[in-house]
Design a protein around this motif. Structure first.
Motif, PDB file in Angstrom:
ATOM      1  N   LEU A 156      33.226  33.439  48.717  1.00  0.00           N
ATOM      2  CA  LEU A 156      33.551  32.089  49.188  1.00  0.00           C
ATOM      3  C   LEU A 156      32.301  31.333  49.619  1.00  0.00           C
ATOM      4  N   LEU A 157      31.321  32.041  50.176  1.00  0.00           N
ATOM      5  CA  LEU A 157      30.053  31.402  50.539  1.00  0.00           C
ATOM      6  C   LEU A 157      29.300  30.925  49.296  1.00  0.00           C
ATOM      7  N   HIS A 158      29.345  31.729  48.235  1.00  0.00           N
ATOM      8  CA  HIS A 158      28.728  31.316  46.974  1.00  0.00           C
ATOM      9  C   HIS A 158      29.444  30.088  46.394  1.00  0.00           C
ATOM     10  N   LEU A 159      30.759  30.063  46.499  1.00  0.00           N
ATOM     11  CA  LEU A 159      31.571  29.038  45.838  1.00  0.00           C
ATOM     12  C   LEU A 159      31.553  27.693  46.553  1.00  0.00           C
ATOM     13  N   SER A 160      31.565  27.712  47.875  1.00  0.00           N
ATOM     14  CA  SER A 160      31.685  26.463  48.625  1.00  0.00           C
ATOM     15  C   SER A 160      30.649  25.435  48.158  1.00  0.00           C
ATOM     16  N   PRO A 161      31.059  24.187  47.851  1.00  0.00           N
ATOM     17  CA  PRO A 161      32.336  23.538  48.184  1.00  0.00           C
ATOM     18  C   PRO A 161      33.363  23.568  47.058  1.00  0.00           C
ATOM     19  N   TRP A 162      33.161  24.395  46.021  1.00  0.00           N
ATOM     20  CA  TRP A 162      34.099  24.400  44.908  1.00  0.00           C
ATOM     21  C   TRP A 162      35.345  25.211  45.254  1.00  0.00           C
ATOM     22  N   PRO A 163      36.529  24.738  44.867  1.00  0.00           N
ATOM     23  CA  PRO A 163      37.744  25.536  45.055  1.00  0.00           C
ATOM     24  C   PRO A 163      37.802  26.659  44.030  1.00  0.00           C
ATOM     25  N   VAL A 164      38.480  27.738  44.384  1.00  0.00           N
ATOM     26  CA  VAL A 164      38.557  28.893  43.499  1.00  0.00           C
ATOM     27  C   VAL A 164      40.005  29.350  43.391  1.00  0.00           C
ATOM     28  N   ALA A 165      40.392  29.784  42.203  1.00  0.00           N
ATOM     29  CA  ALA A 165      41.771  30.205  41.954  1.00  0.00           C
ATOM     30  C   ALA A 165      42.076  31.523  42.664  1.00  0.00           C
ATOM     31  N   ALA A 166      43.339  31.685  43.026  1.00  0.00           N
ATOM     32  CA  ALA A 166      43.788  32.916  43.679  1.00  0.00           C
ATOM     33  C   ALA A 166      43.492  34.132  42.810  1.00  0.00           C
ATOM     34  N   SER A 167      43.621  33.984  41.498  1.00  0.00           N
ATOM     35  CA  SER A 167      43.358  35.105  40.599  1.00  0.00           C
ATOM     36  C   SER A 167      41.909  35.579  40.680  1.00  0.00           C
ATOM     37  N   GLN A 168      40.988  34.648  40.887  1.00  0.00           N
ATOM     38  CA  GLN A 168      39.577  35.014  41.031  1.00  0.00           C
ATOM     39  C   GLN A 168      39.338  35.763  42.339  1.00  0.00           C
ATOM     40  N   LEU A 169      39.974  35.306  43.406  1.00  0.00           N
ATOM     41  CA  LEU A 169      39.826  35.977  44.692  1.00  0.00           C
ATOM     42  C   LEU A 169      40.391  37.397  44.628  1.00  0.00           C
ATOM     43  N   GLU A 170      41.490  37.569  43.916  1.00  0.00           N
ATOM     44  CA  GLU A 170      42.057  38.909  43.769  1.00  0.00           C
ATOM     45  C   GLU A 170      41.105  39.813  43.002  1.00  0.00           C
ATOM     46  N   ARG A 171      40.443  39.277  41.975  1.00  0.00           N
ATOM     47  CA  ARG A 171      39.453  40.064  41.228  1.00  0.00           C
ATOM     48  C   ARG A 171      38.304  40.496  42.130  1.00  0.00           C
ATOM     49  N   VAL A 172      37.836  39.565  42.943  1.00  0.00           N
ATOM     50  CA  VAL A 172      36.721  39.872  43.839  1.00  0.00           C
ATOM     51  C   VAL A 172      37.127  40.912  44.879  1.00  0.00           C
ATOM     52  N   ALA A 173      38.295  40.729  45.491  1.00  0.00           N
ATOM     53  CA  ALA A 173      38.746  41.656  46.528  1.00  0.00           C
ATOM     54  C   ALA A 173      39.030  43.034  45.950  1.00  0.00           C
ATOM     55  N   GLY A 174      39.601  43.063  44.756  1.00  0.00           N
ATOM     56  CA  GLY A 174      39.874  44.338  44.113  1.00  0.00           C
ATOM     57  C   GLY A 174      41.073  45.079  44.670  1.00  0.00           C
ATOM     58  N   VAL A 175      41.886  44.400  45.476  1.00  0.00           N
ATOM     59  CA  VAL A 175      43.077  45.019  46.050  1.00  0.00           C
ATOM     60  C   VAL A 175      44.227  44.018  45.992  1.00  0.00           C
ATOM     61  N   PRO A 176      45.472  44.493  45.847  1.00  0.00           N
ATOM     62  CA  PRO A 176      46.610  43.572  45.796  1.00  0.00           C
ATOM     63  C   PRO A 176      46.923  42.915  47.132  1.00  0.00           C
ATOM     64  N   THR A 177      46.386  43.456  48.200  1.00  0.00           N
ATOM     65  CA  THR A 177      46.647  42.916  49.542  1.00  0.00           C
ATOM     66  C   THR A 177      45.575  41.925  49.976  1.00  0.00           C
ATOM     67  N   ARG A 195      45.876  23.970  49.437  1.00  0.00           N
ATOM     68  CA  ARG A 195      46.472  22.641  49.232  1.00  0.00           C
ATOM     69  C   ARG A 195      47.235  22.170  50.472  1.00  0.00           C
ATOM     70  N   ASP A 196      47.750  23.108  51.266  1.00  0.00           N
ATOM     71  CA  ASP A 196      48.447  22.738  52.497  1.00  0.00           C
ATOM     72  C   ASP A 196      47.509  22.041  53.487  1.00  0.00           C
ATOM     73  N   ASP A 197      46.232  22.364  53.404  1.00  0.00           N
ATOM     74  CA  ASP A 197      45.245  21.774  54.320  1.00  0.00           C
ATOM     75  C   ASP A 197      44.600  20.526  53.735  1.00  0.00           C
ATOM     76  N   ASP A 198      44.452  20.492  52.419  1.00  0.00           N
ATOM     77  CA  ASP A 198      43.770  19.388  51.750  1.00  0.00           C
ATOM     78  C   ASP A 198      44.445  19.124  50.404  1.00  0.00           C
ATOM     79  N   PRO A 199      45.130  17.998  50.246  1.00  0.00           N
ATOM     80  CA  PRO A 199      45.851  17.703  49.001  1.00  0.00           C
ATOM     81  C   PRO A 199      44.954  17.638  47.761  1.00  0.00           C
ATOM     82  N   SER A 200      43.640  17.496  47.963  1.00  0.00           N
ATOM     83  CA  SER A 200      42.743  17.432  46.804  1.00  0.00           C
ATOM     84  C   SER A 200      42.507  18.803  46.176  1.00  0.00           C
ATOM     85  N   ILE A 201      42.890  19.875  46.882  1.00  0.00           N
ATOM     86  CA  ILE A 201      42.729  21.223  46.352  1.00  0.00           C
ATOM     87  C   ILE A 201      43.904  21.529  45.428  1.00  0.00           C
TER      88      ILE A 201
END
Length: 216
Positions: A156-177, A195-201
């Motif tokens: 997330l530090l590398h990505l900011s300020p770009w939004p990232v898909a949930a699927s990418q975060l799951e790949r990075v985390a490597g766990v279903p939880t 999106r709940d915090d910022d409609p532009s996401i």
């Protein structure tokens, strides 16, 4: 997460070693100091300072994760500024901090070395990665934290300020939880928005809002 959440023995160890180092210096004679006496004192001081570095690294690990993550966070908070080498060593908590800076360069960050030698300062000239680099598979493969939480923070530090898909975060985390880890980071104070915090996401995307809003 704040320092009060850090396991107390790390801070206690850091304080103890600093006090021992100060006591050692205070007990060193100001007159009639011999070379042999100073060599013994300097050796003990070196051992204590190594312990200081280790205790500092433990605290960094609890709050941010790996040394590379800490270096990136610090440089992004000081973008465009000249950052002395000793500050980067302190932030990383390791002697091999320059190697981690080189890794950040290889990952696309514009970090300039302003001089020659180990004491040369550095400067991060751009405050974010190019979007195509930030969202690349190569960046994901470069995230090597030991725990899912650490990998998510760095990514997330590398990505900011770009939004990232949930699927990418799951790949990075490597766990279903991974969502549990993400929620834990939010509870610690990380401004991770959806999106709940910022409609532009876009729906199903997340974003670390601002580097200056790191947990304090």
């Amino acid at each position: 997460m704040t320092l009060t959440d850090t396991p107390g023995h790390h801070l206690d160890d850091l304080e103890q070693r600093l006090e021992e180092a100060l006591r050692l210096v205070r007990n060193t004679p100001r007159t009639d100091l011999t070379a042999i006496r100073w060599l013994e004192t300097a050796a003990k001081l070196g051992d204590l300072l190594a312990g200081v570095r280790e205790a500092s690294a433990e605290i960094r690990q609890e709050l941010l994760g790996g040394a590379r993550t800490a270096l990136l966070a610090y440089l992004r908070q000081h973008v465009g500024e000249t950052v002395p080498a000793h500050e980067l060593e302190g932030v990383s908590g390791i002697r091999e901090w320059a190697r981690r800076v080189r890794e950040l360069r290889a990952m696309g960050w514009a970090i300039d070395c302003l001089g020659a030698g180990q004491e040369a300062p550095y400067c991060l000239s751009d405050d974010h990665l190019d979007e195509t680099v930030a969202l690349s598979d190569e960046l994901i493969s470069g995230i090597k934290g030991a725990k899912p939480r650490e990998r998510l923070i760095e990514y997330l530090l590398h990505l900011s300020p770009w939004p990232v898909a949930a699927s990418q975060l799951e790949r990075v985390a490597g766990v279903p939880t991974w969502r549990d880890d993400l929620r834990a980071l939010v509870r610690e104070g990380w401004l991770i928005q959806s999106r709940d915090d910022d409609p532009s996401i876009p729906p199903g995307f997340y974003r670390l809002a601002r580097i200056e809003d790191l947990p304090g």
